[in-house]
Structure formats: C-alpha cells, structure tokens
Design a protein around this motif. Structure first.
Motif, PDB file in Angstrom:
ATOM      1  N   VAL A 117       0.797  -1.341   0.291  1.00 22.01           N
ATOM      2  CA  VAL A 117       0.189  -0.088  -0.115  1.00 22.01           C
ATOM      3  C   VAL A 117       0.331   0.932   0.517  1.00 22.01           C
ATOM      4  N   SER A 118       0.470   2.142  -0.845  1.00 22.60           N
ATOM      5  CA  SER A 118       1.315   3.549  -0.726  1.00 22.60           C
ATOM      6  C   SER A 118      -0.001   4.412  -1.200  1.00 22.60           C
ATOM      7  N   GLY A 119       0.779   5.693  -0.228  1.00 27.69           N
ATOM      8  CA  GLY A 119      -0.182   6.656  -0.205  1.00 27.69           C
ATOM      9  C   GLY A 119       1.089   7.624  -0.180  1.00 27.69           C
ATOM     10  N   GLU A 120       0.154   9.009  -0.658  1.00 27.21           N
ATOM     11  CA  GLU A 120       0.827  10.683   0.046  1.00 27.21           C
ATOM     12  C   GLU A 120      -0.364  11.741   0.973  1.00 27.21           C
ATOM     13  N   LEU A 121      -0.198  12.167   1.904  1.00 24.76           N
ATOM     14  CA  LEU A 121      -0.985  13.106   2.052  1.00 24.76           C
ATOM     15  C   LEU A 121      -1.045  14.770   1.450  1.00 24.76           C
ATOM     16  N   SER A 122      -1.788  15.174   1.182  1.00 23.21           N
ATOM     17  CA  SER A 122      -0.724  16.648   0.732  1.00 23.21           C
ATOM     18  C   SER A 122      -2.301  17.775   1.311  1.00 23.21           C
ATOM     19  N   MET A 123      -2.772  17.626   1.943  1.00 24.59           N
ATOM     20  CA  MET A 123      -3.892  18.261   2.721  1.00 24.59           C
ATOM     21  C   MET A 123      -3.260  19.400   3.422  1.00 24.59           C
ATOM     22  N   PHE A 124      -1.752  19.190   3.620  1.00 27.52           N
ATOM     23  CA  PHE A 124      -1.253  20.485   4.475  1.00 27.52           C
ATOM     24  C   PHE A 124      -0.325  20.989   3.791  1.00 27.52           C
ATOM     25  N   ASP A 125      -0.696  21.562   2.473  1.00 27.25           N
ATOM     26  CA  ASP A 125       0.413  22.142   1.185  1.00 27.25           C
ATOM     27  C   ASP A 125       0.842  23.571   2.294  1.00 27.25           C
ATOM     28  N   PRO A 126       2.110  23.602   1.666  1.00 27.91           N
ATOM     29  CA  PRO A 126       2.943  23.209   1.128  1.00 27.91           C
ATOM     30  C   PRO A 126       4.038  21.845   1.752  1.00 27.91           C
ATOM     31  N   PHE A 127       3.039  21.096   3.070  1.00 23.48           N
ATOM     32  CA  PHE A 127       3.903  19.990   3.556  1.00 23.48           C
ATOM     33  C   PHE A 127       3.401  18.987   2.433  1.00 23.48           C
ATOM     34  N   ARG A 128       4.301  17.959   2.687  1.00 22.62           N
ATOM     35  CA  ARG A 128       3.707  16.926   2.317  1.00 22.62           C
ATOM     36  C   ARG A 128       4.390  15.522   2.456  1.00 22.62           C
ATOM     37  N   LEU A 129       3.234  14.638   3.187  1.00 22.48           N
ATOM     38  CA  LEU A 129       3.762  13.413   3.603  1.00 22.48           C
ATOM     39  C   LEU A 129       3.367  11.493   2.722  1.00 22.48           C
ATOM     40  N   THR A 130       4.475  11.337   2.989  1.00 27.66           N
ATOM     41  CA  THR A 130       4.679   9.608   1.446  1.00 27.66           C
ATOM     42  C   THR A 130       4.598   8.567   2.488  1.00 27.66           C
ATOM     43  N   ALA A 131       4.466   7.406   2.112  1.00 28.28           N
ATOM     44  CA  ALA A 131       4.471   6.375   2.549  1.00 28.28           C
ATOM     45  C   ALA A 131       4.396   5.067   1.631  1.00 28.28           C
TER      46      ALA A 131
END
Length: 487
Positions: A280-294
């Motif tokens: 499973v892979s994903g990204e969290l961009s709702m806190f732009d300009p922060f971006r988290l990936t896993a």
C-alpha cells in the motif's frame, strides 16, 4: 449543369470528410543523452585502489538516442513505436576481461556497443549498429466505456511515493503484456495487468521446441487500486508471480535467478514456483506546502525446495517534504528486512525483498537515482538495508539553474553470521556507509540541459566478518557531466 456541379461538390465534401476521419496524426518525440563519467572504486565496487584490483579509476563517454512516434487515429485509438540507438561507448567499450594494472593493458579488447559484425561501434573507423525496439504498444478505449487498454511492450511500474518502487518501476522497466485501467467512481479507480516476464518458447528455437513447454514461462499479474480524494491518495496493490521450472531469467540454478530459487540442473528448479507481493502506498497533501508519503510491501516466495526456496520479507518507507520558494527540503527513510542467522546456519530461508525490475532511487551513486548513463552502482533494491536521507531538492537562485543535495546514512540488516561481501551489495548489521550527493542542472535552452552530478561514499565495513579475509575496502566516488536534449 448547376445541379451536376452541386452534386459533385457534395460528393467531394463527403469523400473529404471520410478521408479526414481515417487519417492518422503522427507526433514524434525524442531524447538524446551524452554522458562523460569519472569514477573510482565503482566498476570494482569499493575495491581498494592499492589492492591490485581492476578498474579502480576510470573515465568513459557514452551516448544514447531514443526516438518515438505516436500514431493517433483518434482519442480512442493510437499506437506508439519507440526505438533506441545505443548505449555505445566512445572509443568502443572494452570486454569485461580487460584489465588495467600498473598502467599496462592486458586481456582481449573485443568491445561492445554494436551487433556481432560491428561490435566495436564507437572506435575510430567503425560504426555502431545497435538499434533496438524499446517500446511498441497499442492504446484503445473499450467502446461506450471509460476503460483504457494498453497492450504490447510498454513501461510499467507499481505504486511508490517515497522512493522509486523496489519491486517494479522506473523508466527502464519495460515489459510485454496488457494493462487495463478503469474508473469505478470519480474518486476510485482500478488497474489490472498481465505481464509475460519471461518465456523460453521462441519460434525457430531448435531442439528447445521439443524439450521445453509452457513451464519455461514467468507470468506476472497485478491488481492496483487507486483512491483519490482532496488532500490525500492511497493505492493498495497485490502482484502475483507464476514461475515455470525452466524460466531462464527467474529460476535457473546457476545464478539463482531474480527470485533466489535453487534447483538441480542449470535450467530446472525441479517444479514450478510462486511469488507474491502486497503493498500500500500513499501521500498526504492536505497540509500543503507540507507533503507526507508512505509505502509498505510484504513479499513471499515459495519454491520446490522447502528449505532454500522460502522468502518472507518486508519493506517500509516514510517521507516528509516542505515546498519553499527556494526548493524543497525533505527527510526520508526506509527499512528493508534482512536474512537472519537461520539463513546461514539452519533452513537457508531468506528475509531479503525480491525484485522483478526495481528502481529504488534513494541515492545517486549506490542506488538507482543517478543520471541514466553515468557511472554508479545501480543497486535497484533496498533489500537488507535501512537508511535515512536528508535532502534539499530544486534549490534555485538563478533562472534556469537549480541544485539538489543529499546526505544519506545506510546500514545493513542482514545477520553477521551470513557470509557476505559489500562489493555484492550484501550488508550486515556491522556494515554501514554515508553517501554525499549533489546534482546541478542548467537549462541552456528550453529543450537542452547540462547536468553535473557528483557522489562520494564513505564506507564503514567490518573486515573481520566471515568470508572477508584479506579483502580491503575503500571509499567510492564518481562525477558525471551530461547533456540531455528532449522534445
């Protein structure tokens, strides 16, 4: 008369419209790459310069051209054909047996880079003939649906957001097969693919046609989900591999193939085998300009040998980055399981992640992140390692000029009781290194870029471990000046 003229004009318009509807639009694209490389302890990995080794310091110049055409009938139907010219080395690449010792050349200079009759392409007075088909596929949409089908030789990849996929991915992962993508809702999609990864059945294959059957194939089947919402995206996926006992690229006993399978004869592992990966892979961009990936992957291989052909491995990666006006600082890390002491002393079962055609790009020198034609180790999998990387990418103060920097610490996860050698990309818990990378790119024109890429690896390998008696290791370095023209 006027009626006849009117009728002829109408017929001409009809024929013109029919001809236009069947016309094919051709759109060309291309990529020209030239790379000038210097390196030390790269071709013979980490081998000390003073240790009577070969190729410790080396310079080469390499070029490659790719030219493709999209044949577009309509938005529902098109085809792509892509050829590659090269890679070939300026001056002709030497054979692997060529040795440079005490400034004297020994060994046979047979060269590489052309076909069998022109194998010295790049040398003075010769020409290169290594032109190959890279991509050849058909795109079409199932009538009255939004289902997209791509069939033929194409680029394939599994989801990965932190680094390139350690299982299957990257620009070099070409495969023959069928990929079907379908939207289920506005936010949910599904992709399935079948790849014929390996096949020994060939036309005019001589005696093999009577001795080999369907068991000489390796087939890969994948299902990839895609959930896209405002601010985040998640892609669960599963991949199955069905390996025939004669599959030459994945199951031979000689080099244990890609998947580490063993057997009794050169092209036979005794029985068919299976492998599977789930992730499973994903990204969290709702806190732009922060971006988290896993990313997370679990891998298992089951072969005919209950002791040697069992793999149970896993991989996890996390990333955090922050976009600024001066580039993107990032902190990324990963952990990939390694072999336990049981691997050496008891059941031989493995804990290293297996790859099909990986593209793990955590660094530019040890791993697969370097400029494509540059001199680097090109380890495409993180198997048996963990690491953390501090990066600043896309730093720019001047128009058309940007810089990227990274410092990466890497340590092994394999048990020290396993006989190992870092020169073969096998690191134990007592082996580590620090890699320093920097990349500078200047866009000379809109379609022409000049690139400087430099890497240095500071090794910290334990020379007292089993199998390393008398081996000396040294730091490795490389520098590349490259030019890339694309259209």
């Amino acid at each position: 008369m006027k009626k006849l003229v009117t009728l002829l004009l109408a017929a001409g318009l009809v024929l013109s419209a029919a001809n236009g509807a069947s016309a094919v639009e051709a759109k060309a694209y291309g990529l020209w790459q030239h790379s000038f490389n210097w390196g030390g302890n790269i071709i013979s990995p980490f081998k000390a310069t003073k240790d009577s080794g070969d190729y410790q310091k080396h310079f080469d110049a390499i070029q490659r051209m790719r030219l493709g055409v999209n044949f577009i009938m309509s938005e529902n139907l098109s085809a792509t054909y892509d050829v590659q010219i090269g890679n070939f080395t300026w001056g002709g690449a030497p054979a692997d047996s060529l040795k440079l010792k005490d400034d004297k050349i020994s060994g046979a200079l047979t060269g590489q880079g052309g076909n069998s009759s022109e194998n010295l392409g790049g040398r003075l007075g010769t020409r290169s003939a290594n032109i190959t088909t890279r991509l050849a596929y058909l795109d079409w949409i199932v009538p009255n649906t939004s289902v997209k089908v791509r069939m033929g030789q194409q680029l394939v990849a599994l989801p990965s957001y932190t680094f390139g996929s350690p299982v299957l991915g990257g620009g070099g992962a070409t495969a023959t097969g069928i990929v079907v993508s379908a939207p289920i809702t506005d936010n949910i999609g599904l992709t399935t693919m079948w790849l014929r990864a390996d096949s020994g059945w060939r036309r005019a294959n001589g005696s093999a046609k009577t001795t080999w059957h369907s068991s000489d194939n390796t087939d890969i089947a994948s299902v990839i989900g895609d959930l896209k919402f405002d601010g985040f995206r998640v892609q669960p996926w599963v991949t199955l591999g069905f390996i025939g006992k004669h599959s030459g690229s994945y199951a031979p006993a000689g080099d244990n193939g890609k998947l580490g399978l063993t057997g009794g004869t050169t092209n036979d592992i005794g029985d068919n085998a299976t492998a599977w990966w789930a992730g499973v892979s994903g990204e969290l961009s709702m806190f732009d300009p922060f971006r988290l990936t896993a990313d997370f992957i679990y891998n298992a291989v089951n072969g005919p040998d209950d002791k040697a052909d069992k793999v149970s491995a896993w991989y996890a990666a996390l990333g955090a980055e922050y976009k600024t006006a001066y580039g993107t600082p990032a902190l990324k890390g990963w952990y990939a399981s390694g072999d336990s002491s049981d691997h050496a002393n008891k059941d031989k079962r493995g804990g290293n992640l297996r790859e099909l055609s990986g593209a793990f790009d955590a660094t530019n020198t040890y791993f697969d992140g370097g400029f494509p034609l540059s001199m680097f180790f090109d380890n495409c999998s993180p198997a048996g390692t963990w690491g953390i990387s501090a990066q600043w990418n896309g730093l720019s103060f001047v128009d058309n000029l940007n810089h990227s920097f990274s410092v990466t610490y890497v340590k092994g996860t394999n048990n020290t009781e396993n006989e190992s050698d870092p020169r073969k990309a096998y690191l134990t818990t007592k082996d580590a290194f620090v890699e320093l990378d920097m990349t500078h790119q200047y866009n000379i024109y809109q379609n022409l870029a000049a690139i400087l890429q430099v890497g240095y690896i500071i090794e910290d390998f334990d020379t007292a471990l089993p199998g390393r008696e008398g081996i000396k290791y040294d730091n490795a370095w490389r520098a590349t000046v490259a030019f890339r023209y694309s259209f």
